[in-house]
Design an enzyme around this catalytic site. Structure first.
Site, PDB file in Angstrom:
ATOM      1  N   GLU A 168       0.840  -1.206   0.000  1.00  0.00           N
ATOM      2  CA  GLU A 168       0.000   0.000   0.000  1.00  0.00           C
ATOM      3  C   GLU A 168       0.875   1.257   0.000  1.00  0.00           C
ATOM      4  OE1 GLU A 168      -2.262  -1.475   3.447  1.00  0.00           O
ATOM      5  OE2 GLU A 168      -4.074  -0.959   2.323  1.00  0.00           O
ATOM      6  N   GLU A 193      -3.588  -9.481   3.731  1.00  0.00           N
ATOM      7  CA  GLU A 193      -4.328  -9.190   4.974  1.00  0.00           C
ATOM      8  C   GLU A 193      -5.409 -10.214   5.267  1.00  0.00           C
ATOM      9  OE1 GLU A 193      -3.291  -6.988   2.810  1.00  0.00           O
ATOM     10  OE2 GLU A 193      -2.618  -5.162   3.821  1.00  0.00           O
TER      11      GLU A 193
HETATM   12  C1  3H9 Z   1      -1.151  -5.070   7.069  1.00  0.00           C
HETATM   13  O1  3H9 Z   1      -0.208  -4.700   6.430  1.00  0.00           O
HETATM   14  C2  3H9 Z   1      -2.343  -4.204   7.381  1.00  0.00           C
HETATM   15  C3  3H9 Z   1      -2.440  -2.973   6.505  1.00  0.00           C
HETATM   16  O2  3H9 Z   1      -3.146  -3.239   5.319  1.00  0.00           O
HETATM   17  C4  3H9 Z   1      -3.208  -1.860   7.149  1.00  0.00           C
HETATM   18  C5  3H9 Z   1      -2.642  -1.228   8.357  1.00  0.00           C
HETATM   19  C6  3H9 Z   1      -3.459  -0.021   8.773  1.00  0.00           C
HETATM   20  N1  3H9 Z   1       5.138  -7.811  11.321  1.00  0.00           N
HETATM   21  O3  3H9 Z   1       8.147 -15.442   7.820  1.00  0.00           O
HETATM   22  P1  3H9 Z   1       9.559 -15.314   8.222  1.00  0.00           P
HETATM   23  C7  3H9 Z   1       8.673 -11.540  11.373  1.00  0.00           C
HETATM   24  S1  3H9 Z   1      -1.247  -6.626   7.717  1.00  0.00           S
HETATM   25  C8  3H9 Z   1       5.942  -8.216  12.314  1.00  0.00           C
HETATM   26  O4  3H9 Z   1      10.173 -16.407   8.999  1.00  0.00           O
HETATM   27  P2  3H9 Z   1      10.378 -15.419   5.474  1.00  0.00           P
HETATM   28  C9  3H9 Z   1       8.343 -12.995  11.663  1.00  0.00           C
HETATM   29  O5  3H9 Z   1       7.517 -13.120  12.794  1.00  0.00           O
HETATM   30  C10 3H9 Z   1       0.385  -7.309   7.422  1.00  0.00           C
HETATM   31  N2  3H9 Z   1       6.824  -9.230  12.193  1.00  0.00           N
HETATM   32  O6  3H9 Z   1      10.517 -14.980   6.986  1.00  0.00           O
HETATM   33  C11 3H9 Z   1       9.722 -13.570  11.860  1.00  0.00           C
HETATM   34  O7  3H9 Z   1      10.121 -13.226  13.162  1.00  0.00           O
HETATM   35  P3  3H9 Z   1      11.062 -14.217  14.006  1.00  0.00           P
HETATM   36  C12 3H9 Z   1       0.488  -7.777   6.021  1.00  0.00           C
HETATM   37  C13 3H9 Z   1       6.879  -9.849  11.017  1.00  0.00           C
HETATM   38  O8  3H9 Z   1      11.559 -14.885   4.795  1.00  0.00           O
HETATM   39  C14 3H9 Z   1      10.588 -12.775  10.879  1.00  0.00           C
HETATM   40  O9  3H9 Z   1       9.847 -11.582  10.597  1.00  0.00           O
HETATM   41  N3  3H9 Z   1       1.771  -8.441   5.855  1.00  0.00           N
HETATM   42  C15 3H9 Z   1       6.072  -9.480   9.943  1.00  0.00           C
HETATM   43  O10 3H9 Z   1      10.046 -16.861   5.384  1.00  0.00           O
HETATM   44  C16 3H9 Z   1      10.867 -13.497   9.592  1.00  0.00           C
HETATM   45  O11 3H9 Z   1       9.633 -13.945   9.049  1.00  0.00           O
HETATM   46  C17 3H9 Z   1       1.900  -9.757   6.016  1.00  0.00           C
HETATM   47  O12 3H9 Z   1       0.947 -10.429   6.365  1.00  0.00           O
HETATM   48  C18 3H9 Z   1       5.158  -8.410  10.123  1.00  0.00           C
HETATM   49  N4  3H9 Z   1       4.352  -7.973   9.147  1.00  0.00           N
HETATM   50  O13 3H9 Z   1       9.079 -14.660   4.942  1.00  0.00           O
HETATM   51  C19 3H9 Z   1       3.238 -10.338   5.705  1.00  0.00           C
HETATM   52  N5  3H9 Z   1       6.338 -10.289   8.893  1.00  0.00           N
HETATM   53  O14 3H9 Z   1      12.333 -14.307  13.223  1.00  0.00           O
HETATM   54  C20 3H9 Z   1       3.602 -11.375   6.712  1.00  0.00           C
HETATM   55  C21 3H9 Z   1       7.313 -11.124   9.296  1.00  0.00           C
HETATM   56  O15 3H9 Z   1      11.169 -13.546  15.332  1.00  0.00           O
HETATM   57  N6  3H9 Z   1       4.946 -11.865   6.535  1.00  0.00           N
HETATM   58  N7  3H9 Z   1       7.634 -10.871  10.588  1.00  0.00           N
HETATM   59  O16 3H9 Z   1      10.300 -15.521  14.065  1.00  0.00           O
HETATM   60  C22 3H9 Z   1       5.273 -12.825   5.634  1.00  0.00           C
HETATM   61  O17 3H9 Z   1       4.460 -13.247   4.831  1.00  0.00           O
HETATM   62  C23 3H9 Z   1       6.667 -13.376   5.665  1.00  0.00           C
HETATM   63  O18 3H9 Z   1       7.200 -13.093   6.918  1.00  0.00           O
HETATM   64  C24 3H9 Z   1       7.627 -12.780   4.577  1.00  0.00           C
HETATM   65  C25 3H9 Z   1       9.066 -13.278   4.861  1.00  0.00           C
HETATM   66  C26 3H9 Z   1       7.170 -13.289   3.204  1.00  0.00           C
HETATM   67  C27 3H9 Z   1       7.624 -11.289   4.616  1.00  0.00           C
END
Ligand code: 3H9
Length: 697
Positions: free
Chosen positions: A104, A124
């Protein structure tokens, strides 16, 4: 600007760099840094601005760890509106995964350049949310209504190339992203390109029947979930409302999602899945063994599926069977599976051929002399398994990991058949193994730490979600399932019918009802296991008389065309068979059970609370490391609805006191044996604590 956002100038271009490991999530500090940087850039003499990120990815979304905490300014929608309102051109430079609020942010910039291989998406919905910072209003303005609905409802990221095709990205480059982004920004300035604000674009008009069809399809596509219909409403608003009004409504619906228990459950699952990879007592950077090749013993459905999981991740596999005929049979099933994946569009023909090319067959154990990991996947005969491990001990190289795919057997005993029990571990895959995401990793008494860390890391490589289990009969998942199936059978003889029991659980959110699961797995499996036990050890006959009678009548389940249901030979469509109803009534009568109407609430509570009660025992015994691990097992291995957060989160959400009261009610009605409350449940209720609080002990 601050610790996580930097601003410098490069000639006439301002460069904003986000550096907030691990994934540059939009924490308050990142939002504040971006706001300060945008304001600084607005007042200096630069002519355009580039926003990019250090590290492995562009911003991967809002900071999920901040959810549920009080709002801290600046709020993301306001920040993004200010970015978009900039008088200077702003270019977003994308690499890695630009997701959620991160994408976004990119959409609020005026132009987007991406590194080939980057992915963009709005995941989301997978957290029970909707894009809440203008995503539902900006994407339709750039990509049209139908592509937007697909992107936002699926939550699945798309490659930057596809995003460019549908208008979400302007330029793709192969290397040197920042240099290319600077050159692009300069080019835009030099050619007098406009400051292009997405919010000012009109949304193409589509017939309202498009939305009607999507709304109607949600009952199947997103059964039980609340966020998807809100998403469709937002996208429809983008077409009918001004940007400001559409965004206001998006905010309201986003807030509703945030307060919905489904979002709490899905956020819990997001973290549970990642925490499950961490093994208590072992550090994240513990040494791991190199796994470059794998051997699999047994080319049946399970062995073949496991072979495909490794080959699909680029790891060569040697599949060993007892003779050529069995080997050919196994390889033919693998060929068929790959052909099916190509037909369904899951794999390209070339990719399938490459993967298949990594699987070789052998009929001699000597072919396993050099592999780094062997997984035994033969049928559940403990003596056979021990014999195989003794043979592996002789042929495998030192340091090779020896794994068993057993679903029930004692991994300590299997390990004792070798002179290297430290190298033995359980790797319990779920059928079909090339599709199901769960891997239970069974830590035996003498499993070496580096074997465990290697297998957990390997799980990620082959795209499985791994959970560690201690040794016990059935490990986490199948041990808990016993009570669940027992209650299903008891409900059946006490008054239910297969379809009423299946419907109760399916409508509650399970992927499949328990009676249909039994038919799919084969009723003869449990039958054979019971026959091998002395009668007095088989438990309450009311819980197995009906399936025993069905098996003895040749009704083995789907594979024989009939079990609890009758199946069409071609379509496998199931129909209800009055003969089964007669069997159920006759057996109930013989058992002295007076049948009575049983409602869906009772069926669901009995089956789900049986899971919860056993889950509590599993936690107490240390078989599972934490409640979230059990939830991961059930969501990824047993079709438990993710939006309910797994059985243990569900129990917390309902309230442990209410769960205990219902279990005590069942104990008083049905007797102590099955319904004695787990001591941990009683203890937590006594202390007024939740499981989540207990897990943080
Ligand atoms: C949103 O954006 C709402 C908005 O529309 C509106 C707001 C008003 N936050 O998965 P990994 C941490 S909703 C905090 O193992 P990979 C994860 O816990 C959000 N922490 O790595 C882990 O921590 P730890 C929409 C996060 O390389 C570490 O990062 N976004 C977040 O396999 C590594 O993660 C999503 O839903 C986060 N957003 O994959 C994306 N993301 O090492 C969610 C990750 O302590 N994330 N962490 O265990 C993912 O899909 C995957 O993490 C990503 C990397 C593909 C990014």
């Amino acid at each position: 600007m601050n610790d996580v956002v930097n601003y410098v100038t490069d000639g006439n271009i301002g460069v904003i760099t986000v550096n907030s490991p691990p994934v540059n999530a939009l924490s308050q500090a990142v939002r504040q840094g971006l706001l300060d940087a945008i304001r600084t850039a607005a007042s200096d003499d630069t002519e355009a601005v580039v926003i990019h990120c250090d590290g492995r990815t562009f911003i991967a979304g809002a900071d999920i760890k901040e959810f549920g905490k009080p709002h801290a300014e600046p709020l993301l929608p306001d920040l993004l509106n200010e970015i978009e309102a900039s008088q200077k051109i702003i270019v977003a430079a994308l690499h890695g995964t630009a997701l959620g609020g991160g994408f976004e942010t990119a959409l609020s910039c005026h132009y987007r350049i991406a590194l080939d291989g980057a992915k963009v998406g709005l995941p989301e919905v997978k957290l029970g949310l909707l894009p809440g910072a203008g995503g539902t209003q900006r994407v339709p303005r750039l990509a049209g209504v139908e592509a937007s609905l697909e992107l936002i409802l699926s939550g699945t990221p798309i490659p930057a190339g596809r995003a460019a095709d549908i208008g979400l990205v302007d330029k793709i480059v192969n290397a040197d992203l920042l240099a290319e982004a600077l050159a692009y920004a300069r080019h835009l300035v030099e050619t007098g390109a406009p400051v292009r604000r997405t919010s000012e674009l009109a949304v193409e008009n589509v017939d309202s029947s498009v939305f009607d069809a999507v709304f109607a399809g949600l009952s199947k596509r997103a059964r039980g979930q609340t966020a998807p219909s809100r998403i469709v409403e937002c996208v429809q608003n983008a077409m009918t409302m001004s940007f400001a009004d559409g965004q206001k409504r998006e905010r309201e619906l986003f807030t509703e999602c945030m307060h919905d228990p489904q979002s709490a459950a899905l956020q819990h699952m997001f973290f549970a899945e990642r925490v499950a990879l961490k093994v208590a007592g072992l550090s994240d950077d513990a040494p791991i063994r190199d796994v470059k090749s794998v051997g699999i013993i047994g080319g049946g459905t399970m062995g073949g599926g496991i072979a495909m999981s490794f080959a699909n991740a680029g790891i060569p596999v040697t599949l060993v069977e007892i003779n050529d005929e069995a080997l050919q049979r196994g390889l033919t099933i693998i060929d068929k599976n790959y052909a099916g994946s190509v037909k369904r569009g899951k794999l390209s023909g070339d990719k399938a051929a490459d993967c298949r090319g990594l699987i070789n067959g052998a009929t001699d154990y000597s072919a396993l002399g050099d592999v780094d990991l062997v997984i035994e996947a033969v049928f559940e005969d403990p003596e056979l398994k021990k014999d195989i491990f003794a043979r592996l001990d002789k042929v495998c190289k030192r340091g090779a990991i020896l794994a068993t795919n057993t679903s029930y057997q004692d991994v300590n005993e299997i390990a004792a058949a070798t002179k290297r029990p430290q190298d033995v571990v359980g790797m319990h895959f779920f059928s079909p193994a090339h599709i199901m995401k769960l891997l239970e990793v069974v830590r035996a008494e003498r499993t070496a730490d580096d074997v465990l860390t290697t297998v957990m890391a390997l799980a990620k490589r082959i795209r499985k979600v791994a959970v560690v289990s201690g040794v016990c009969y059935g490990f986490i998942g199948n041990r808990m399932l016993q009570g669940y199936f027992r209650e299903a059978q008891l409900c059946l003889v006490e008054g239910g019918l297969p379809e009423s029991i299946d419907a109760a659980l399916y409508d509650w959110g399970m992927a499949m009802g328990p009676i249909s699961v039994g038919d799919l797995a084969g009723l003869d499996v449990g039958y054979k296991a019971r026959q091998a036990q002395p009668e007095e050890e088989r438990g309450d006959p009311a819980a197995y008389r009906v399936p025993d009678v069905l098996v003895e009548a040749g009704r083995l389940g789907q594979k024989s065309g009939k079990g609890f249901y009758t199946y069409d030979a071609d379509t496998r469509t199931k129909t209800w068979d009055p003969e089964v109803q007669a069997i159920i009534e006759r057996e109930a009568d013989a058992l002295g059970i007076e049948r009575r109407p049983i409602d869906a609430d009772e069926i669901v509570d009995r089956l789900i609370y049986a899971l919860v009660n056993e889950g509590m025992r599993i936690l107490e015994e240390g078989i599972a490391q934490r409640p979230g691990d059990i939830d991961v097992v059930y969501v990824y291995g047993y079709g438990f609805p993710a939006w309910r957060g797994g059985p243990m989160h569900y129990a917390d959400a309902i309230g442990l006191d209410k769960v205990l009261a219902r279990i005590e009610e069942f104990r008083d009605r049905f007797g102590d044996e099955n319904w004695a409350p787990a001591p941990l449940l009683t203890k937590l209720v006594g202390e007024g604590r939740t499981l989540a609080e207990w897990a943080e002990r």
